[in-house]
Design a protein around this motif. Sequence first.
Motif, PDB file in Angstrom:
ATOM      1  N   ALA A 256       0.823  -1.206   0.000  1.00 14.63           N
ATOM      2  CA  ALA A 256       0.000   0.000   0.000  1.00 14.63           C
ATOM      3  C   ALA A 256       0.859   1.259   0.000  1.00 14.63           C
ATOM      4  N   HIS A 257       1.933   1.256   0.749  1.00 15.98           N
ATOM      5  CA  HIS A 257       2.797   2.439   0.812  1.00 15.98           C
ATOM      6  C   HIS A 257       3.533   2.679  -0.513  1.00 15.98           C
ATOM      7  N   LYS A 258       3.645   1.662  -1.347  1.00 10.18           N
ATOM      8  CA  LYS A 258       4.241   1.867  -2.677  1.00 10.18           C
ATOM      9  C   LYS A 258       3.425   2.859  -3.508  1.00 10.18           C
ATOM     10  N   LEU A 259       2.136   2.963  -3.205  1.00 15.38           N
ATOM     11  CA  LEU A 259       1.279   3.890  -3.950  1.00 15.38           C
ATOM     12  C   LEU A 259       1.726   5.338  -3.774  1.00 15.38           C
ATOM     13  N   GLU A 260       2.442   5.618  -2.711  1.00 16.48           N
ATOM     14  CA  GLU A 260       2.953   6.972  -2.492  1.00 16.48           C
ATOM     15  C   GLU A 260       3.929   7.383  -3.606  1.00 16.48           C
ATOM     16  N   GLN A 261       4.573   6.410  -4.216  1.00 19.72           N
ATOM     17  CA  GLN A 261       5.485   6.702  -5.321  1.00 19.72           C
ATOM     18  C   GLN A 261       4.750   7.297  -6.519  1.00 19.72           C
ATOM     19  N   LYS A 262       3.442   7.047  -6.585  1.00 15.92           N
ATOM     20  CA  LYS A 262       2.627   7.542  -7.699  1.00 15.92           C
ATOM     21  C   LYS A 262       1.694   8.668  -7.281  1.00 15.92           C
ATOM     22  N   GLY A 263       1.978   9.298  -6.142  1.00 11.58           N
ATOM     23  CA  GLY A 263       1.239  10.493  -5.759  1.00 11.58           C
ATOM     24  C   GLY A 263       0.116  10.294  -4.778  1.00 11.58           C
ATOM     25  N   ALA A 264      -0.155   9.057  -4.365  1.00 13.77           N
ATOM     26  CA  ALA A 264      -1.226   8.827  -3.393  1.00 13.77           C
ATOM     27  C   ALA A 264      -0.801   9.290  -2.008  1.00 13.77           C
ATOM     28  N   VAL A 265      -1.781   9.712  -1.220  1.00 13.36           N
ATOM     29  CA  VAL A 265      -1.556  10.079   0.174  1.00 13.36           C
ATOM     30  C   VAL A 265      -2.076   8.922   1.027  1.00 13.36           C
ATOM     31  N   VAL A 266      -1.167   8.237   1.719  1.00 13.71           N
ATOM     32  CA  VAL A 266      -1.517   7.034   2.467  1.00 13.71           C
ATOM     33  C   VAL A 266      -1.464   7.340   3.958  1.00 13.71           C
ATOM     34  N   THR A 267      -2.584   7.129   4.637  1.00 15.97           N
ATOM     35  CA  THR A 267      -2.665   7.338   6.081  1.00 15.97           C
ATOM     36  C   THR A 267      -3.342   6.135   6.729  1.00 15.97           C
ATOM     37  N   GLU A 268      -3.277   6.084   8.050  1.00 16.70           N
ATOM     38  CA  GLU A 268      -3.915   4.997   8.790  1.00 16.70           C
ATOM     39  C   GLU A 268      -5.150   5.518   9.495  1.00 16.70           C
ATOM     40  N   ILE A 269      -6.224   4.718   9.487  1.00 13.63           N
ATOM     41  CA  ILE A 269      -7.444   5.072  10.213  1.00 13.63           C
ATOM     42  C   ILE A 269      -7.846   3.903  11.103  1.00 13.63           C
ATOM     43  N   SER A 270      -8.711   4.188  12.054  1.00 14.51           N
ATOM     44  CA  SER A 270      -9.231   3.153  12.943  1.00 14.51           C
ATOM     45  C   SER A 270     -10.755   3.180  12.912  1.00 14.51           C
ATOM     46  N   LEU A 271     -11.343   2.032  12.654  1.00 12.27           N
ATOM     47  CA  LEU A 271     -12.801   1.849  12.707  1.00 12.27           C
ATOM     48  C   LEU A 271     -13.065   0.605  13.544  1.00 12.27           C
ATOM     49  N   PRO A 272     -13.178   0.744  14.869  1.00 11.84           N
ATOM     50  CA  PRO A 272     -13.345  -0.433  15.727  1.00 11.84           C
ATOM     51  C   PRO A 272     -14.545  -1.302  15.342  1.00 11.84           C
ATOM     52  N   GLY A 273     -15.574  -0.697  14.779  1.00 10.31           N
ATOM     53  CA  GLY A 273     -16.752  -1.464  14.387  1.00 10.31           C
ATOM     54  C   GLY A 273     -16.496  -2.471  13.295  1.00 10.31           C
ATOM     55  N   HIS A 274     -15.370  -2.329  12.584  1.00  6.26           N
ATOM     56  CA  HIS A 274     -15.058  -3.274  11.504  1.00  6.26           C
ATOM     57  C   HIS A 274     -14.971  -4.697  12.027  1.00  6.26           C
ATOM     58  N   LYS A 275     -14.466  -4.856  13.248  1.00  3.07           N
ATOM     59  CA  LYS A 275     -14.294  -6.208  13.784  1.00  3.07           C
ATOM     60  C   LYS A 275     -15.632  -6.895  14.062  1.00  3.07           C
ATOM     61  N   GLY A 276     -16.687  -6.135  14.151  1.00  2.86           N
ATOM     62  CA  GLY A 276     -18.006  -6.736  14.327  1.00  2.86           C
ATOM     63  C   GLY A 276     -18.735  -7.001  13.034  1.00  2.86           C
ATOM     64  N   GLY A 277     -18.154  -6.572  11.904  1.00  3.49           N
ATOM     65  CA  GLY A 277     -18.846  -6.694  10.627  1.00  3.49           C
ATOM     66  C   GLY A 277     -19.152  -8.118  10.227  1.00  3.49           C
ATOM     67  N   SER A 278     -18.210  -9.027  10.447  1.00  5.72           N
ATOM     68  CA  SER A 278     -18.454 -10.420  10.058  1.00  5.72           C
ATOM     69  C   SER A 278     -19.517 -11.064  10.941  1.00  5.72           C
ATOM     70  N   HIS A 279     -19.666 -10.588  12.181  1.00  8.58           N
ATOM     71  CA  HIS A 279     -20.714 -11.125  13.058  1.00  8.58           C
ATOM     72  C   HIS A 279     -22.093 -10.636  12.599  1.00  8.58           C
ATOM     73  N   ILE A 280     -22.162  -9.388  12.156  1.00  8.07           N
ATOM     74  CA  ILE A 280     -23.406  -8.887  11.569  1.00  8.07           C
ATOM     75  C   ILE A 280     -23.759  -9.717  10.343  1.00  8.07           C
ATOM     76  N   TRP A 281     -22.760  -9.984   9.515  1.00  7.31           N
ATOM     77  CA  TRP A 281     -22.971 -10.820   8.323  1.00  7.31           C
ATOM     78  C   TRP A 281     -23.541 -12.183   8.706  1.00  7.31           C
ATOM     79  N   THR A 282     -23.004 -12.788   9.768  1.00  4.26           N
ATOM     80  CA  THR A 282     -23.468 -14.113  10.176  1.00  4.26           C
ATOM     81  C   THR A 282     -24.950 -14.092  10.532  1.00  4.26           C
ATOM     82  N   GLY A 283     -25.382 -13.030  11.212  1.00  4.60           N
ATOM     83  CA  GLY A 283     -26.800 -12.927  11.562  1.00  4.60           C
ATOM     84  C   GLY A 283     -27.698 -12.841  10.349  1.00  4.60           C
ATOM     85  N   ILE A 284     -27.214 -12.180   9.304  1.00 10.40           N
ATOM     86  CA  ILE A 284     -27.996 -12.082   8.069  1.00 10.40           C
ATOM     87  C   ILE A 284     -27.913 -13.376   7.273  1.00 10.40           C
ATOM     88  N   ALA A 285     -26.697 -13.901   7.112  1.00 15.22           N
ATOM     89  CA  ALA A 285     -26.496 -15.048   6.230  1.00 15.22           C
ATOM     90  C   ALA A 285     -27.158 -16.313   6.753  1.00 15.22           C
TER      91      ALA A 285
END
Length: 456
Positions: A256-285
């Motif tokens: 991902a950081h290689k993209l900076e060579q082509k002008g991309a701005v690469v940063t890190e973010i945190s979304l704690p809810g992402h870890k619950g996404g697969s559990h939400i999926w299980t309830g639907i599936a």
Amino acid sequence: MVEPALPVKYPRTPGYRPGPEENTLNAWYYRCDIKGAAKGKLVGKKVGIKDNTAVAGVPMMNGSKIMEGYVPEFDATVVTRILDEGGQIVGKTACVDMCLGGAGFNNALAPVLNPVQKDHVPGGSSSGSGALLAAGEIDLATGCDQGGSIRIPACWCGVVGLKPTFGLVPYTGCVPIDMTLDHCGPMARTVRDCALFLEVLAGYDDGNDPRQPPNIKVPEYSKQLPDKLEGKRVALLREGFEICEKDVADMVKTAAHKLEQKGAVVTEISLPGHKGGSHIWTGIAAEGMYQTMFRDNGHTVGWKGQYFPSLLDKLGQGYATRSLDFSEVVRPFLIVGNYLQTSYHGRFYAKAQNLGRSLKKMYDDALKDHDVIIMPTLPFKAPKIPKTDSSLAERMAASSGMIQNTAPFDVTGHPSLTISVGKSAGLPVGMQITGKLFDDLSVLQVAHVYESLRDQ
């Protein structure tokens, strides 16, 4: 009054079931040769069709003994679009039993082998599509994705797979799992071919598929792939890396950081809810699959679109007479779905769908400040095919333990692509690129620029 039906426009024969010498990876269900139009975007391209997608006159098994012997009389919309653009359909690619299972070993006829290392799983459920692309036997393949079934085999076989925005590609003529999770999309060896294939598959289907909004616009994706990414904002999702093996996480972060060579701005973010996404999926599936596939024989009620009576008949007859032929991976899905429905009356499905809207908003908010979100496609490399004497717990874990980063985007509908960043211990590692709804172009653009850097 004439009942509407999907067109069958090109001549074909039923084809044949290939023998072991022609099917060394167990990745073909059926071989055929259907030539499309003389002109079009896919002229010269050999295409495999996942065996949950109808090709008129050619047997369709959906990886399961339940559907053995079924021959649809209609072409799925994506099949007609491929042929109209000159593609040559050369066979049906094997998938796992009822498309339930992420590893690729529980096809009713034989486990599909990973061409990179044949004692390892290829990923599922579009296992044959991924394996045949990686082996160079086809140029393009369709896949369908409800929890990662395009991206998992594309990742573990080292090819490109895109789960498009929900509704961008019509699902008409494919066997559904849950109407809110079903995606059909392109698989290829290169990003450019994936983009070209998406141009052909995408677009409104005249109301045949109620998953689609009527105002879909389909750009020429393949003609808008840039050399640079000046100003593109790329977010690395911390929680998507934390669940991964160290070598996988490190390789994807470096890529991902290689993209900076082509002008991309690469940063890190945190979304704690992402870890619950697969559990939400299980309830639907769990309940959605049980209700749609098994109680309603592949179609729910209360939606206005194209129904397929022959498919309903075949599924209903199969469930009534051959239910013991389901693989041991499928049976627990049935047990759990039935238990949740009869004991809790849809409560958990309803709560999961409500939470899914919150999950979507979380990613939408993050994507207001970023063009794409990147993380490893899968948390670990392809494991070995389970031994025949392995326990049910081991086989279940092997079939569904990899979807933490893929399944959330089936719930939310965001476009999500996997591209190989190389190998570790001889096995492919994939980077997942996710974008805004109906901005599949940005996802393809970032993937294309990375691919050019990788292949220098």
